[in-house]
Design a protein around this motif. Structure first.
Motif, PDB file in Angstrom:
ATOM      1  N   PHE A  85       0.792  -1.224   0.000  1.00 43.27           N
ATOM      2  CA  PHE A  85       0.000   0.000   0.000  1.00 43.27           C
ATOM      3  C   PHE A  85       0.832   1.286   0.000  1.00 43.27           C
ATOM      4  N   PRO A  86       1.923   1.392   0.768  1.00 43.32           N
ATOM      5  CA  PRO A  86       2.706   2.643   0.733  1.00 43.32           C
ATOM      6  C   PRO A  86       3.145   3.039  -0.669  1.00 43.32           C
ATOM      7  N   MET A  87       3.547   2.058  -1.481  1.00 49.84           N
ATOM      8  CA  MET A  87       3.973   2.375  -2.838  1.00 49.84           C
ATOM      9  C   MET A  87       2.806   2.842  -3.690  1.00 49.84           C
ATOM     10  N   ASP A  88       1.608   2.356  -3.382  1.00 52.66           N
ATOM     11  CA  ASP A  88       0.430   2.795  -4.112  1.00 52.66           C
ATOM     12  C   ASP A  88       0.138   4.261  -3.831  1.00 52.66           C
ATOM     13  N   VAL A  89       0.321   4.683  -2.580  1.00 48.33           N
ATOM     14  CA  VAL A  89       0.118   6.086  -2.224  1.00 48.33           C
ATOM     15  C   VAL A  89       1.128   6.969  -2.944  1.00 48.33           C
ATOM     16  N   VAL A  90       2.395   6.560  -2.941  1.00 48.91           N
ATOM     17  CA  VAL A  90       3.443   7.331  -3.614  1.00 48.91           C
ATOM     18  C   VAL A  90       3.143   7.437  -5.104  1.00 48.91           C
ATOM     19  N   ARG A  91       2.737   6.334  -5.706  1.00 51.80           N
ATOM     20  CA  ARG A  91       2.397   6.344  -7.134  1.00 51.80           C
ATOM     21  C   ARG A  91       1.273   7.325  -7.418  1.00 51.80           C
ATOM     22  N   THR A  92       0.231   7.313  -6.574  1.00 53.15           N
ATOM     23  CA  THR A  92      -0.900   8.217  -6.771  1.00 53.15           C
ATOM     24  C   THR A  92      -0.453   9.671  -6.687  1.00 53.15           C
ATOM     25  N   ARG A  93       0.387   9.999  -5.713  1.00 55.69           N
ATOM     26  CA  ARG A  93       0.862  11.375  -5.551  1.00 55.69           C
ATOM     27  C   ARG A  93       1.658  11.837  -6.773  1.00 55.69           C
ATOM     28  N   LEU A  94       2.450  10.940  -7.340  1.00 49.59           N
ATOM     29  CA  LEU A  94       3.308  11.329  -8.463  1.00 49.59           C
ATOM     30  C   LEU A  94       2.559  11.401  -9.785  1.00 49.59           C
ATOM     31  N   LEU A  95       1.557  10.536  -9.958  1.00 53.42           N
ATOM     32  CA  LEU A  95       0.877  10.477 -11.251  1.00 53.42           C
ATOM     33  C   LEU A  95      -0.270  11.459 -11.384  1.00 53.42           C
ATOM     34  N   VAL A  96      -0.715  12.043 -10.274  1.00 53.29           N
ATOM     35  CA  VAL A  96      -1.749  13.060 -10.367  1.00 53.29           C
ATOM     36  C   VAL A  96      -1.183  14.270 -11.109  1.00 53.29           C
ATOM     37  N   ALA A  97      -2.037  15.057 -11.755  1.00 55.81           N
ATOM     38  CA  ALA A  97      -1.580  16.214 -12.523  1.00 55.81           C
ATOM     39  C   ALA A  97      -0.734  17.133 -11.646  1.00 55.81           C
ATOM     40  N   GLY A  98       0.488  17.424 -12.095  1.00 56.56           N
ATOM     41  CA  GLY A  98       1.393  18.297 -11.350  1.00 56.56           C
ATOM     42  C   GLY A  98       2.194  17.583 -10.284  1.00 56.56           C
ATOM     43  N   GLY A  99       2.001  16.264 -10.139  1.00 60.80           N
ATOM     44  CA  GLY A  99       2.678  15.527  -9.084  1.00 60.80           C
ATOM     45  C   GLY A  99       4.189  15.490  -9.254  1.00 60.80           C
ATOM     46  N   MET A 100       4.650  15.238 -10.462  1.00 59.40           N
ATOM     47  CA  MET A 100       6.091  15.183 -10.700  1.00 59.40           C
ATOM     48  C   MET A 100       6.737  16.548 -10.492  1.00 59.40           C
ATOM     49  N   ARG A 101       6.040  17.614 -10.880  1.00 62.02           N
ATOM     50  CA  ARG A 101       6.590  18.960 -10.665  1.00 62.02           C
ATOM     51  C   ARG A 101       6.641  19.288  -9.178  1.00 62.02           C
ATOM     52  N   LYS A 102       5.656  18.839  -8.438  1.00 66.30           N
ATOM     53  CA  LYS A 102       5.592  19.141  -7.009  1.00 66.30           C
ATOM     54  C   LYS A 102       6.660  18.397  -6.231  1.00 66.30           C
ATOM     55  N   TYR A 103       6.827  17.096  -6.526  1.00 62.99           N
ATOM     56  CA  TYR A 103       7.736  16.269  -5.731  1.00 62.99           C
ATOM     57  C   TYR A 103       9.101  16.070  -6.380  1.00 62.99           C
ATOM     58  N   GLY A 104       9.180  16.158  -7.696  1.00 61.30           N
ATOM     59  CA  GLY A 104      10.466  16.048  -8.364  1.00 61.30           C
ATOM     60  C   GLY A 104      10.982  14.641  -8.562  1.00 61.30           C
ATOM     61  N   GLY A 105      10.210  13.624  -8.255  1.00 61.61           N
ATOM     62  CA  GLY A 105      10.655  12.260  -8.462  1.00 61.61           C
ATOM     63  C   GLY A 105      10.318  11.363  -7.289  1.00 61.61           C
ATOM     64  N   LEU A 106      10.573  10.073  -7.462  1.00 60.86           N
ATOM     65  CA  LEU A 106      10.188   9.066  -6.477  1.00 60.86           C
ATOM     66  C   LEU A 106      10.875   9.287  -5.133  1.00 60.86           C
ATOM     67  N   ARG A 107      12.201   9.453  -5.154  1.00 54.50           N
ATOM     68  CA  ARG A 107      12.945   9.591  -3.901  1.00 54.50           C
ATOM     69  C   ARG A 107      12.524  10.831  -3.128  1.00 54.50           C
ATOM     70  N   ASN A 108      12.397  11.947  -3.825  1.00 54.88           N
ATOM     71  CA  ASN A 108      11.983  13.189  -3.161  1.00 54.88           C
ATOM     72  C   ASN A 108      10.572  13.078  -2.608  1.00 54.88           C
ATOM     73  N   CYS A 109       9.703  12.387  -3.334  1.00 50.44           N
ATOM     74  CA  CYS A 109       8.323  12.216  -2.879  1.00 50.44           C
ATOM     75  C   CYS A 109       8.275  11.449  -1.570  1.00 50.44           C
ATOM     76  N   VAL A 110       9.021  10.348  -1.484  1.00 49.16           N
ATOM     77  CA  VAL A 110       9.060   9.548  -0.260  1.00 49.16           C
ATOM     78  C   VAL A 110       9.618  10.375   0.892  1.00 49.16           C
TER      79      VAL A 110
END
Length: 284
Positions: A85-110
């Motif tokens: 489940f934790p990876m599912d939450v991270v995926r959702t945050r990154l794939l939502v519109a603007g998610g990659m710009r907000k977090y900058g990538g997987l490592r930064n998001c975590v």
């Protein structure tokens, strides 16, 4: 993920115009980081739980008790959700519109989620996910297993009839056993697709609620994940969705989701069955 109200065709054209064909695979690498372990755990857990169901069923592997089979499917789904489940939450945050710009990538998001929200941030939406996965897993595996068992019975009956005909044609001759009976590959994919579609449609409202909750930020505690506060938050999310869109809001995106599940479930079950054949494991 983006809460879009566009029809499927319009959304398809918008993505194609803005990003080209590559846009349909945006975030796929992140998605695979969640899907691969999830599917592996799901299928392995179902085989383990189904083994218990078979042992407790008087009819053996070809007549498993329906209630026990449903329980095995539900338990497999819950096991895989709890694990991934934790990876599912991270995926959702990154794939939502603007998610990659907000977090900058997987490592930064975590890192940012852990710093701002703590461990509980990785379990937002866990309660509706567990509630949904219980019937989802039960429907998914029960539908597939029943369709597969029925097809095996048809194949066994046809083979038995053919063997009797050969034996009648040879008064004193022997008939060679053709080996284990297996469901045809095309049927494997068809049954997997039907099972996936049935499971997805039956529990889709919980999918909508889960994703909405996963996008909510802020500090929290683990008691907010599965306790009364989580239930109140889930209820509040339902009220917001139905207030803005009515009951149909709980099925926003259902059609593309089910369409996506059809090939995914078909290929997933096909791969699962073929690996069992190649590794010479299974109950057939």
């Amino acid at each position: 993920l983006n809460r879009s109200m566009l029809p499927v065709g319009a959304a398809f054209r918008k993505v194609m115009a803005a990003e080209g064909a590559r846009g349909f695979w945006r975030g796929n690498a992140i998605n695979l980081l969640r899907v691969c372990p999830y599917k592996a755990i799901n299928f392995a857990a179902f085989d383990a739980y189904r083994g218990v169901a078979v042992a407790l069923s008087p009819g053996g592997p070809h007549d498993v008790d329906k209630a026990l089979l449903a329980f095995a499917g539900a338990a497999a789904g819950v096991t895989s959700v709890c694990s991934c489940f934790p990876m599912d939450v991270v995926r959702t945050r990154l794939l939502v519109a603007g998610g990659m710009r907000k977090y900058g990538g997987l490592r930064n998001c975590v890192r940012r989620m852990f710093q701002k929200e703590g461990i509980s941030g990785f379990y937002r939406g866990f309660l509706p996910a567990i509630i949904a996965m219980t019937p989802n897993g039960a429907v998914y595996y029960t539908v597939y297993d029943r369709l597969k068992t029925r097809r095996l019975e048809e194949l066994c009956a046809a083979e038995s009839a053919a063997r009797d005909d050969k034996r009648d044609g040879k008064a004193n001759g022997s008939v060679t056993s053709p080996g284990p009976v297996r469901v045809e590959q095309g049927y494997m994919m068809l049954f997997g697709a039907l099972a996936g579609a049935a499971a997805e449609f039956s529990t889709y409202p919980f999918e909508v609620i889960r994703r909405r909750m996963q996008l909510q930020g802020g500090q929290g505690t683990m008691s907010q994940v599965v306790g009364r506060r989580a239930l109140r938050r889930m209820t509040a999310t339902v009220r917001i969705i139905t207030k803005n869109h009515g009951l149909k809001g709980l099925y926003i995106g259902c059609l593309p989701s089910v369409a996506q599940v059809l090939p995914s479930a078909a290929l997933g079950y096909y791969s699962y069955e073929m690996f069992k054949i190649w590794l010479d494991v299974g109950d057939e």
